[in-house]
Design an enzyme around this catalytic site. Structure first.
Site, PDB file in Angstrom:
ATOM      1  CE  LYS A   1      -1.488   9.239  11.231  1.00  0.00           C
ATOM      2  NZ  LYS A   1      -2.238   8.351  10.408  1.00  0.00           N
TER       3      LYS A   1
ATOM      4  N   GLY B   1      11.374 -10.149   6.578  1.00  0.00           N
ATOM      5  CA  GLY B   1      10.338 -11.148   6.863  1.00  0.00           C
ATOM      6  C   GLY B   1      10.674 -11.901   8.134  1.00  0.00           C
TER       7      GLY B   1
ATOM      8  CD  GLU C   1       0.847   6.495  13.291  1.00  0.00           C
ATOM      9  OE1 GLU C   1       1.341   5.639  12.576  1.00  0.00           O
ATOM     10  OE2 GLU C   1       0.056   7.364  12.850  1.00  0.00           O
TER      11      GLU C   1
ATOM     12  CB  CYS D   1      13.356  -5.289   6.866  1.00  0.00           C
ATOM     13  SG  CYS D   1      13.570  -5.823   8.564  1.00  0.00           S
TER      14      CYS D   1
ATOM     15  CD1 TRP E   1      10.217  -1.333  12.683  1.00  0.00           C
ATOM     16  CD2 TRP E   1       9.616  -3.482  12.789  1.00  0.00           C
ATOM     17  NE1 TRP E   1       9.188  -1.438  13.578  1.00  0.00           N
ATOM     18  CE2 TRP E   1       8.800  -2.744  13.669  1.00  0.00           C
ATOM     19  CE3 TRP E   1       9.421  -4.855  12.706  1.00  0.00           C
ATOM     20  CZ2 TRP E   1       7.808  -3.315  14.436  1.00  0.00           C
ATOM     21  CZ3 TRP E   1       8.423  -5.441  13.483  1.00  0.00           C
ATOM     22  CH2 TRP E   1       7.623  -4.672  14.330  1.00  0.00           C
TER      23      TRP E   1
HETATM   24  C1  F6R Z   1      -0.712   4.840  10.632  1.00  0.00           C
HETATM   25  C2  F6R Z   1      -0.171   3.865   9.724  1.00  0.00           C
HETATM   26  C3  F6R Z   1      -0.480   2.422   9.957  1.00  0.00           C
HETATM   27  C4  F6R Z   1      -0.968   1.794   8.651  1.00  0.00           C
HETATM   28  C5  F6R Z   1      -1.160   0.286   8.832  1.00  0.00           C
HETATM   29  C6  F6R Z   1      -1.709  -0.365   7.582  1.00  0.00           C
HETATM   30  O1  F6R Z   1      -0.289   6.114  10.317  1.00  0.00           O
HETATM   31  O2  F6R Z   1       0.493   4.188   8.782  1.00  0.00           O
HETATM   32  O3  F6R Z   1      -1.418   2.263  10.969  1.00  0.00           O
HETATM   33  O4  F6R Z   1      -2.159   2.402   8.272  1.00  0.00           O
HETATM   34  O5  F6R Z   1       0.076  -0.295   9.148  1.00  0.00           O
HETATM   35  O6  F6R Z   1      -0.861  -0.195   6.494  1.00  0.00           O
HETATM   36  P1  F6R Z   1      -1.349  -0.358   5.016  1.00  0.00           P
HETATM   37  O7  F6R Z   1      -2.362   0.679   4.762  1.00  0.00           O
HETATM   38  O8  F6R Z   1      -0.119  -0.178   4.198  1.00  0.00           O
HETATM   39  O9  F6R Z   1      -1.923  -1.737   4.909  1.00  0.00           O
END
Ligand code: F6R
Length: 612
Positions: A489, A101, A492, A2, A74
């Site tokens: 990757k 949140g 996703e 969000c 989201w």
């Molecule tokens: C994959 C991706 C997510 C983030 C995960 C952690 O491409 O972006 O799997 O890696 O949500 O996010 P951070 O690194 O922001 O804690």
């Protein structure tokens, strides 16, 4: 997860807020909405879908206002639809709220409100909260600000909320606990947002709001109070982000731009820290904590998703270089299984956004138990950075594409520096190996640039395999986490089912999947596991699987076995993941684009996962 944005000042507020929502869309894109306060009149417009659909929806409507709040969603509570889109209104229609949140006790609050005659038009926790505030306001005969404060004392969960009040048209209220909120301070105007990207083109002066703080924002005044109504002094910081860093700069997608930025972002993550010629490595952020790291009984890396994969590579690096046991934990599991952790343990929290809720709570609980917390974060001033005792920023610049790419390689570079620094101080590495690895890291940006030249070849490979139903990604040693990252990757971006495995583990189950329709991607660069992985390729070929192999220049064996070969520059195995992941990022990108998908905003995902 969000995105929220708001403006109060002399400009027309709608264009500022809608542009801000477009910049924050990577955080969620199920629906979008705005509330515009024009004098004493509140106009709320909201629509299922992306921000562009909201923009179509408001054509011809009254958009005039100098105070506005906006939201891109989201979904957590309730399906994505117009009804559940934010902003939400109080029962009397005078208060409008956007929220990022989760209000965990919303069910109980809703029950109480229903018994008092409140009716709800959405399934959201947010609507419950704004009704709750209105109810307190009515029963206590108090201001909205006071009602907000009382309400927050009962709220369980995480939030950033913004409220506009028809009866108070020159004031915007904001509150934060657990989700990020930045306030841009302009001349006679203020900008509020989930991160700095909607703010940077207007002002570089920002205040990061802390947990349990309430901001009372007027055009020319910013008052911060804590939940006990005590005034707090806003700490104004200078933003270090340029507008160009958050725009596509001629690329079709942010993801492609960010993949191609990597020679520079890796260089930036090493700059000022690595001096290979002088044989020196400086990590200012760890200066006072190197001894604690050196003496650590154990290092526990907590992270999620791609950052967790970077943590796995770091496990191999740190154990090899420093001879300290390393555990890599999914933050969400670590937090809730009552782990044995305490004094003498060092936690390294790895996160691009610095806002991932699971990682934050994992850190909080380990900190309470006496562990030292180090953060490896990309976003400066983020919650994880601020909760850490010390840390190292990755300096990859803003990552907008939802799939993480440049943040991953920057994390690997920084984690390698940490491993090397501790190993040198601890004496667990020879001077020769230390110097060799410094040289390897110094060269890695150039090698990544060479790997990026494979783009056109990888696009052709993507075309050949884009209709496959499943993919398997295999690697060993340092390249095992790279295989996991390649599979993530692809899932996703293309929605193709993909699994990553240690190549040897394949025999213990996944090999049952192999037939002539299954592409198997091997990350098989020259390293100490090379001979073994060659055997694994043979095992797949013997079962008619299609092999796409990432190999090293000069390899004479694998090209004769694989169906498609992608040749990357040679590197020490500790540094190789930074290079071998590049073709996997490009493969996922091209398959996604060839399938006509929105690679920057994949289905159901959000960039910053601020809910547990
Ligand atoms: C994959 C991706 C997510 C983030 C995960 C952690 O491409 O972006 O799997 O890696 O949500 O996010 P951070 O690194 O922001 O804690």
């Amino acid at each position: 997860m969000c995105g929220i944005v708001a403006y109060i000042g002399k400009r027309e507020a709608y264009p500022v807020v809608i542009k801000g929502l477009r910049r924050l869309e990577y955080r969620g894109y199920d629906s979008a909405g705005v509330a515009l306060l024009n004098g004493g009149k509140l106009n709320v417009y909201k629509k299922k879908g992306k921000v562009a659909e909201l923009e179509d929806h408001v054509v011809g409507k009254d958009l005039h206002s100098v105070l506005a709040i906006g939201h891109t969603r989201w979904a957590t509570h309730g399906e994505p639809c117009d009804r559940n889109a934010h902003p939400h209104l109080s029962g009397d229609g005078k208060l409008a709220m956007v929220h990022n949140g989760i209000i965990e006790n919303y069910g109980q609050l809703k029950k109480e409100l229903l018994s008092k005659g409140h009716q709800f038009s959405s399934d959201t926790d947010t609507e419950v909260l704004i009704h709750f505030i209105q109810e307190i306001k009515k029963s206590n005969q108090c201001s909205t600000e006071e009602a907000l404060r009382i309400a927050l004392k009962r709220v369980v969960g995480a939030y950033v909320i913004l409220i506009v009040d028809e009866d108070n048209p020159d004031t915007l209220l904001a509150a934060r606990k657990g989700s990020p909120l930045v306030i841009g301070v302009g001349k006679g105007e203020h900008f509020l947002a989930s991160d700095a990207s909607p703010i940077v083109e207007y002002t570089k002066e920002v205040v990061y709001v802390n947990d349990y703080e309430i901001a009372i924002v007027k055009a020319d005044e910013l008052i911060l109070k804590n939940i006990s109504n005590e005034i707090q002094t806003p700490y104004i910081q200078k933003l270090d982000v340029e507008l160009a860093a958050i725009e596509k700069g001629g690329y079709d997608h942010f993801m492609l731009k960010e993949i191609f930025e990597q020679p520079q972002t890796i260089f930036d993550s090493l700059r000022g820290r690595l001096d290979a010629k002088a044989g020196k490595l400086t990590l200012g952020g760890l200066r006072e904590h190197t001894d604690l790291l050196k003496e650590a009984k154990r290092i526990i890396i907590v992270a999620c998703g791609t950052s967790w994969h970077a943590g796995l590579v770091a496990e191999y690096m740190i154990e090899e270089l420093c001879r300290i046991p390393v555990e890599v934990e999914y933050a969400s599991e670590f937090r809730y299984r009552n782990p044995v952790v305490g004094k003498g343990d060092v936690i390294i929290a790895v996160s691009q956004s610095g806002e991932t809720a699971d990682t934050l709570v994992a850190m909080e609980s380990a900190k309470e138990k006496g562990a030292i917390i180090l953060g490896v974060c990309n976003v400066v001033g983020s919650s994880i950075a601020r909760l850490s005792h010390a840390g190292v920023y990755t300096h990859a610049g803003p990552e907008i594409g939802v799939a993480s790419t440049k943040a991953f390689t920057a994390q690997l570079a920084v984690l390698a520096l940490i491993g090397l620094k501790v190993a040198m101080e601890k004496g667990t590495i020879t001077e020769q190996r230390f110097q060799h690895l410094l040289d390897e890291l110094e060269d890695v940006s150039d090698k990544v640039a060479i790997a990026l030249e494979l783009n056109e070849q990888i696009k052709k490979i993507a075309d050949k395999y884009k209709d496959a139903r499943d993919f398997l990604y295999l690697g060993r040693g340092y390249n095992f986490p790279v295989a996991l990252e390649g599979a993530l990757k692809l899932k996703e971006i293309s929605y193709i089912h993909a699994e990553g495995y240690p190549a040897a583990e394949m025999k213990h189950g996944p090999i049952a999947l192999v037939d002539e329709n299954l592409p198997v991607v091997f990350v098989a660069t020259k390293d100490s596991y090379y001979e073994k992985i060659v055997s694994n390729i043979q095992e797949i070929k013997a079962r008619k699987g299609m092999v796409i192999a990432i190999t090293t220049e000069g390899d004479q064996v694998i090209p004769g076995m694989a169906d498609d070969v992608i040749v990357v520059p040679e590197a020490d195995e500790l540094v190789a993941p930074i290079i071998s992941v590049i073709p996997l990022q490009l493969l996922a990108y091209h398959i996604g684009v060839l399938k006509g998908l929105d690679v920057d905003k994949p289905r159901n995902l959000a960039k910053s996962v601020t809910v547990e």
